[in-house]
Design a protein around this motif. Sequence first.
Motif, PDB file in Angstrom:
ATOM      1  N   UNK A 249       0.833  -1.200   0.000  1.00 23.31           N
ATOM      2  CA  UNK A 249       0.000   0.000   0.000  1.00 23.31           C
ATOM      3  C   UNK A 249       0.871   1.256   0.000  1.00 23.31           C
ATOM      4  N   UNK A 250       0.357   2.300  -0.660  1.00 25.17           N
ATOM      5  CA  UNK A 250       1.033   3.605  -0.712  1.00 25.17           C
ATOM      6  C   UNK A 250       2.438   3.509  -1.305  1.00 25.17           C
ATOM      7  N   UNK A 251       2.628   2.571  -2.211  1.00 25.19           N
ATOM      8  CA  UNK A 251       3.892   2.440  -2.918  1.00 25.19           C
ATOM      9  C   UNK A 251       3.668   2.759  -4.402  1.00 25.19           C
ATOM     10  N   UNK A 252       4.664   3.367  -5.034  1.00 24.68           N
ATOM     11  CA  UNK A 252       4.514   3.758  -6.435  1.00 24.68           C
ATOM     12  C   UNK A 252       5.709   3.290  -7.252  1.00 24.68           C
ATOM     13  N   UNK A 253       5.444   3.060  -8.555  1.00 17.85           N
ATOM     14  CA  UNK A 253       6.474   2.560  -9.451  1.00 17.85           C
ATOM     15  C   UNK A 253       6.162   3.052 -10.865  1.00 17.85           C
ATOM     16  N   UNK A 254       7.157   3.067 -11.715  1.00 20.99           N
ATOM     17  CA  UNK A 254       6.933   3.453 -13.102  1.00 20.99           C
ATOM     18  C   UNK A 254       5.952   2.478 -13.746  1.00 20.99           C
ATOM     19  N   UNK A 255       4.920   2.970 -14.436  1.00 19.21           N
ATOM     20  CA  UNK A 255       3.888   2.078 -14.987  1.00 19.21           C
ATOM     21  C   UNK A 255       4.424   1.123 -16.036  1.00 19.21           C
ATOM     22  N   UNK A 288      11.317   0.846   1.913  1.00 18.64           N
ATOM     23  CA  UNK A 288      10.947   1.635   0.733  1.00 18.64           C
ATOM     24  C   UNK A 288      11.368   0.993  -0.586  1.00 18.64           C
ATOM     25  N   UNK A 289      11.741  -0.274  -0.551  1.00 17.53           N
ATOM     26  CA  UNK A 289      12.227  -0.935  -1.767  1.00 17.53           C
ATOM     27  C   UNK A 289      11.404  -2.179  -2.089  1.00 17.53           C
ATOM     28  N   UNK A 290      11.243  -2.399  -3.366  1.00 16.71           N
ATOM     29  CA  UNK A 290      10.627  -3.624  -3.873  1.00 16.71           C
ATOM     30  C   UNK A 290      11.723  -4.532  -4.396  1.00 16.71           C
ATOM     31  N   UNK A 347      15.278  -7.425  -9.631  1.00 20.77           N
ATOM     32  CA  UNK A 347      15.235  -5.964  -9.651  1.00 20.77           C
ATOM     33  C   UNK A 347      14.929  -5.456  -8.242  1.00 20.77           C
ATOM     34  N   UNK A 348      15.854  -4.640  -7.747  1.00 15.94           N
ATOM     35  CA  UNK A 348      15.624  -3.910  -6.504  1.00 15.94           C
ATOM     36  C   UNK A 348      15.328  -2.479  -6.905  1.00 15.94           C
ATOM     37  N   UNK A 349      14.163  -1.963  -6.505  1.00 15.97           N
ATOM     38  CA  UNK A 349      13.772  -0.634  -6.961  1.00 15.97           C
ATOM     39  C   UNK A 349      13.021   0.121  -5.883  1.00 15.97           C
TER      40      UNK A 349
END
Length: 352
Positions: A249-255, A288-290, A347-349
Amino acid sequence: MDVNQNKLFKIPLLYHIVFWSIYFLFNTFRWGSYFDDYGYSLKTNLIGFPIHMILCYLNIFILMPYLVYNKKYVLYVVSVLGAIFIMVLVKYNLTYWLVSHNVWPEGPEAIDQLNFNYTVDMMIGELYVITFVTAIKITLDYLQEHKRVALLEKTQLETELRFLKTQVSPHFFFNTLNNIYSLSVEKSNKTPKMILKLSELMRYLLYETRERRQTLEKEILYIQNYIDLERVRYDENLEVNMYISGDIHDKEIAPILLLTFIENAFKHGADKNIGRVKININFKIVENFLYFTVTNPLPQVNEHQKRNKKAGGIGLVNAKKRLELGYNKNDYKLSIKEKKNKFVVKLKIKVT
């Protein structure tokens, strides 16, 4: 060169008036205090400042654009010195006839006619004013040019990112439409379901990917729809395991960034292998990382195919480029390896 290009920063007229007014008052009070005669200082500055202004604007808007920018340096120096000398003559005569016969009261001796020392001193003074004003103009031009270049780079970056996204989408649709075509030829009852799934994906691509970042929840839902579509196609020959851990939740990434790697797993794992294929997809959120991992079996190729094997297609190339353009170097780490007959993408992002 277009002469108008030197006007990188068009200063409003009010700023010119304020600058020269402040400069005029400063000089008037300065020399008035020095001579203890403010009336004399006012008169001489009323003569001197129009000369200052003529020389400064002549240099900024005519001599520099036509001579310096065209690399005519010798002619420029001669022109500047010639213009200053002429203005010194004008200043001398105006002061002599309108103010006082003693035109150089601050000099080492009183004079009532033009001489070498006076001419050199006045020329140096005019050169100082020209240099000061020109330095201000060049500084403002540099700041404006820097701002323009930064804006241009930002625009080019955004344009390139949009272009890369448009490349990803047709690439995906091309593969999916081929799948639907194959099923339609076979008159498979899976065709309507695939078309419905595809329409959902198209809606997402059209309306949910316009911003630079998308919520991770929507991205995972989009990926799930894609996987469901592929499951319809492969049926029992495909095993897809998707794991999610941590708070998404409340996490964002390049579409549609992650889809590229998943699509690559199907393209080279499921399409090019005979029999049952297993693909593992893992989403792990730590602070804060995926940490994103996709694993698929390497395609079964013969010796001729191995010799002609190319490293990656448009999808992986675009994904790498989008990472470079859309993220700072410290915000992601991508690893693509072949390990024990498996193709592994890690991928760590940053997702905040």
